[in-house]
Design a protein around this motif. Structure first.
Motif, PDB file in Angstrom:
ATOM      1  N   ASP A 196       1.795   6.690  -6.787  1.00  0.00           N
ATOM      2  CA  ASP A 196       0.767   7.529  -7.092  1.00  0.00           C
ATOM      3  C   ASP A 196       1.398   9.147  -6.988  1.00  0.00           C
ATOM      4  OD1 ASP A 196      -0.874   5.511  -7.841  1.00  0.00           O
ATOM      5  OD2 ASP A 196      -2.056   5.769  -5.778  1.00  0.00           O
ATOM      6  N   GLU A 215       0.967  -1.263   0.041  1.00  0.00           N
ATOM      7  CA  GLU A 215      -0.025  -0.122  -0.048  1.00  0.00           C
ATOM      8  C   GLU A 215       1.027   1.024  -0.050  1.00  0.00           C
ATOM      9  OE1 GLU A 215      -2.365  -0.420   3.335  1.00  0.00           O
ATOM     10  OE2 GLU A 215      -3.713  -1.954   2.497  1.00  0.00           O
ATOM     11  N   GLN A 257       2.300   1.680  -3.526  1.00  0.00           N
ATOM     12  CA  GLN A 257       1.462   2.370  -4.231  1.00  0.00           C
ATOM     13  C   GLN A 257       0.977   3.885  -4.126  1.00  0.00           C
ATOM     14  OE1 GLN A 257       0.004   0.400  -6.902  1.00  0.00           O
ATOM     15  NE2 GLN A 257      -0.844   2.496  -7.529  1.00  0.00           N
ATOM     16  N   GLU A 258       1.194   4.319  -2.697  1.00  0.00           N
ATOM     17  CA  GLU A 258       1.092   5.690  -2.639  1.00  0.00           C
ATOM     18  C   GLU A 258       2.307   6.522  -3.025  1.00  0.00           C
ATOM     19  OE1 GLU A 258       0.377   6.337   1.692  1.00  0.00           O
ATOM     20  OE2 GLU A 258      -1.512   5.126   1.736  1.00  0.00           O
TER      21      GLU A 258
END
Length: 167
Positions: free
Chosen positions: A88, A81, A84-85
């Motif tokens: 992004d 996670e 992924q952050e």
């Protein structure tokens, strides 16, 4: 006499008779390899003895291994996670940088140097520098600069000499 018994035993033919053999064979056939055991005693003897300490130790070990496995999987999920952050955020950053470059190009395209000069002359009352406004300064040949380097190797006596030489 002992010798006669030995010789008589050597010639004892009764050992080789048929009747003796048949009786021996029948006895052998009648013997069985089966062992009869009481069913209740057999079930009780086959039942596994339980040790509460062993059960508790195995349960604790199983719980510890399960907890470590869950912890590892949970940390991997959190790590994915966060990755992924970060991805992004990098994508958003590159998008914003592209927008900034685009806007800067639009600004640069709208404001040419001629437009800036016109705005400075008309609105701000500025003018370009003329040769009459330029003033040149010349230095005499005797002026020069000296670099003093302090490398920290001066002793106390040298410092005192410098103090008294340069008032």
């Amino acid at each position: 006499m002992a010798r006669d018994k030995l010789n008589a035993a050597a010639y004892d033919l009764s050992v080789f008779e048929e009747t003796q053999r048949k009786v021996n064979k029948e006895n052998k056939k009648k013997k069985s390899n089966l062992i009869k055991i009481n069913a209740k005693k057999n079930i009780e003897s086959l039942r596994r003895k339980t040790n509460p300490a062993l059960i508790a130790a195995v349960s604790l070990c199983t719980a510890a291994v399960t907890a470590v496995g869950v912890w590892i999987v949970g940390n991997n999920v959190k790590l994915n996670e966060l990755n992924q952050e970060v991805t992004d955020a990098r994508t958003e950053l590159s998008h914003q940088v592209n927008l900034q470059d685009e806007f800067q190009m639009r600004i640069d395209g709208k404001l040419t140097s001629g437009m800036i000069e016109d705005y400075a002359e008309s609105k701000l009352g500025m003018s370009q520098v003329k040769n009459a406004q330029k003033k040149f300064v010349s230095l005499s040949d005797g002026d020069f600069g000296e670099v003093i380097r302090n490398d920290g190797s001066n002793t106390f006596l040298e410092w005192m000499k410098n103090v008294f030489d340069n008032p």
